[in-house]
Design a protein around this motif. Structure first.
Motif, PDB file in Angstrom:
ATOM      1  N   THR A  99      -0.883   5.095   0.758  1.00  0.00           N
ATOM      2  CA  THR A  99      -0.649   4.259   1.555  1.00  0.00           C
ATOM      3  C   THR A  99      -0.578   3.007   0.839  1.00  0.00           C
ATOM      4  O   THR A  99       0.340   2.180   1.263  1.00  0.00           O
ATOM      5  N   GLN A 106       2.803   2.547  -0.789  1.00  0.00           N
ATOM      6  CA  GLN A 106       3.921   2.351   0.187  1.00  0.00           C
ATOM      7  C   GLN A 106       3.744   1.144   0.606  1.00  0.00           C
ATOM      8  O   GLN A 106       4.897   0.307   0.945  1.00  0.00           O
ATOM      9  N   ALA A 107       2.519   0.318   1.102  1.00  0.00           N
ATOM     10  CA  ALA A 107       2.198  -0.899   1.770  1.00  0.00           C
ATOM     11  C   ALA A 107       2.779  -2.188   0.598  1.00  0.00           C
ATOM     12  O   ALA A 107       3.559  -2.805   0.914  1.00  0.00           O
ATOM     13  N   GLU A 156      -0.801  -4.046   9.313  1.00  0.00           N
ATOM     14  CA  GLU A 156      -0.417  -3.276  10.449  1.00  0.00           C
ATOM     15  C   GLU A 156      -1.191  -1.996  10.341  1.00  0.00           C
ATOM     16  O   GLU A 156      -1.678  -1.894   9.150  1.00  0.00           O
ATOM     17  N   GLN A 157      -0.855  -0.866  11.352  1.00  0.00           N
ATOM     18  CA  GLN A 157      -1.434   0.078  11.231  1.00  0.00           C
ATOM     19  C   GLN A 157      -1.042   1.030   9.863  1.00  0.00           C
ATOM     20  O   GLN A 157      -1.977   1.864   9.429  1.00  0.00           O
ATOM     21  N   ASN A 158       0.058   0.693   9.634  1.00  0.00           N
ATOM     22  CA  ASN A 158       0.923   1.822   8.320  1.00  0.00           C
ATOM     23  C   ASN A 158       0.304   1.020   7.076  1.00  0.00           C
ATOM     24  O   ASN A 158       0.866   1.521   6.234  1.00  0.00           O
ATOM     25  N   ASN A 199       1.084  -1.944   5.847  1.00  0.00           N
ATOM     26  CA  ASN A 199       1.859  -3.066   5.403  1.00  0.00           C
ATOM     27  C   ASN A 199       1.304  -4.416   6.095  1.00  0.00           C
ATOM     28  O   ASN A 199       0.799  -4.551   6.959  1.00  0.00           O
TER      29      ASN A 199
END
Length: 157
Positions: free
Chosen positions: A50, A53-54, A146-148, A150
């Motif tokens: 995670t 990716q962020a 954000e929730q993801n 990012n």
């Protein structure tokens, strides 16, 4: 009761010895083939995945750097600024600037404020300074995770 146990023990030993001396009969048994149903379950990313990716999707082109500086920055400048911006927001101590260096003397720093919870999101104020061609470009704003994972600059903040 104790006598029964004393008499039963030798009898049990003899019975087991008799069983062990007979040759076993070999029987071929084929196990049934069982196929598991295919289930399409979403893969859950690890915290490291995670974070990675962020890092890849948090971009200084999305409002983290002054537009005048962004137009003059090289790809190496942008990559260094992206990394510094992300790690400052994600892990930085409030007020402790994170420095970066790009091409041909381009440098910068990112300083962040403390975490603040807004609408169930973690947010931080930031100041990103880019030194390019002898000029300082300063961008201040608020970014929220954000929730993801990012980080995005809040418009109008």
């Amino acid at each position: 009761m104790n006598r029964i146990a004393l008499l039963a023990t030798p009898l049990l030993a003899l019975t087991l010895a008799a069983c062990a001396s007979t040759a076993p009969t070999q029987v071929a048994v084929q196990a049934p083939v069982v196929t598991a149903p295919v289930m399409n379950q979403p893969l859950v990313a690890t915290p490291a995945q995670t974070t990675q990716q962020a890092l890849l999707t948090t971009s200084v082109a999305n409002g983290f750097v002054d537009a005048g500086a962004l137009a003059l920055m090289t790809a190496k400048d942008s990559a260094a600024a992206n990394s510094a911006q992300f790690y400052a927001l994600q892990f930085g101590r409030p007020g402790a600037p994170r420095a970066w260096a790009g091409d041909k003397g381009t440098t910068g720093t990112v300083a962040v404020g403390p975490y603040v919870r807004v609408n169930n999101l973690d947010c931080r104020d930031f100041t990103h300074t880019v030194k390019l061609n002898g000029q300082d470009y300063v961008k201040k704003g608020t970014a929220c995770r954000e929730q993801n994972g990012n980080w995005a600059v809040e418009q109008g903040a």
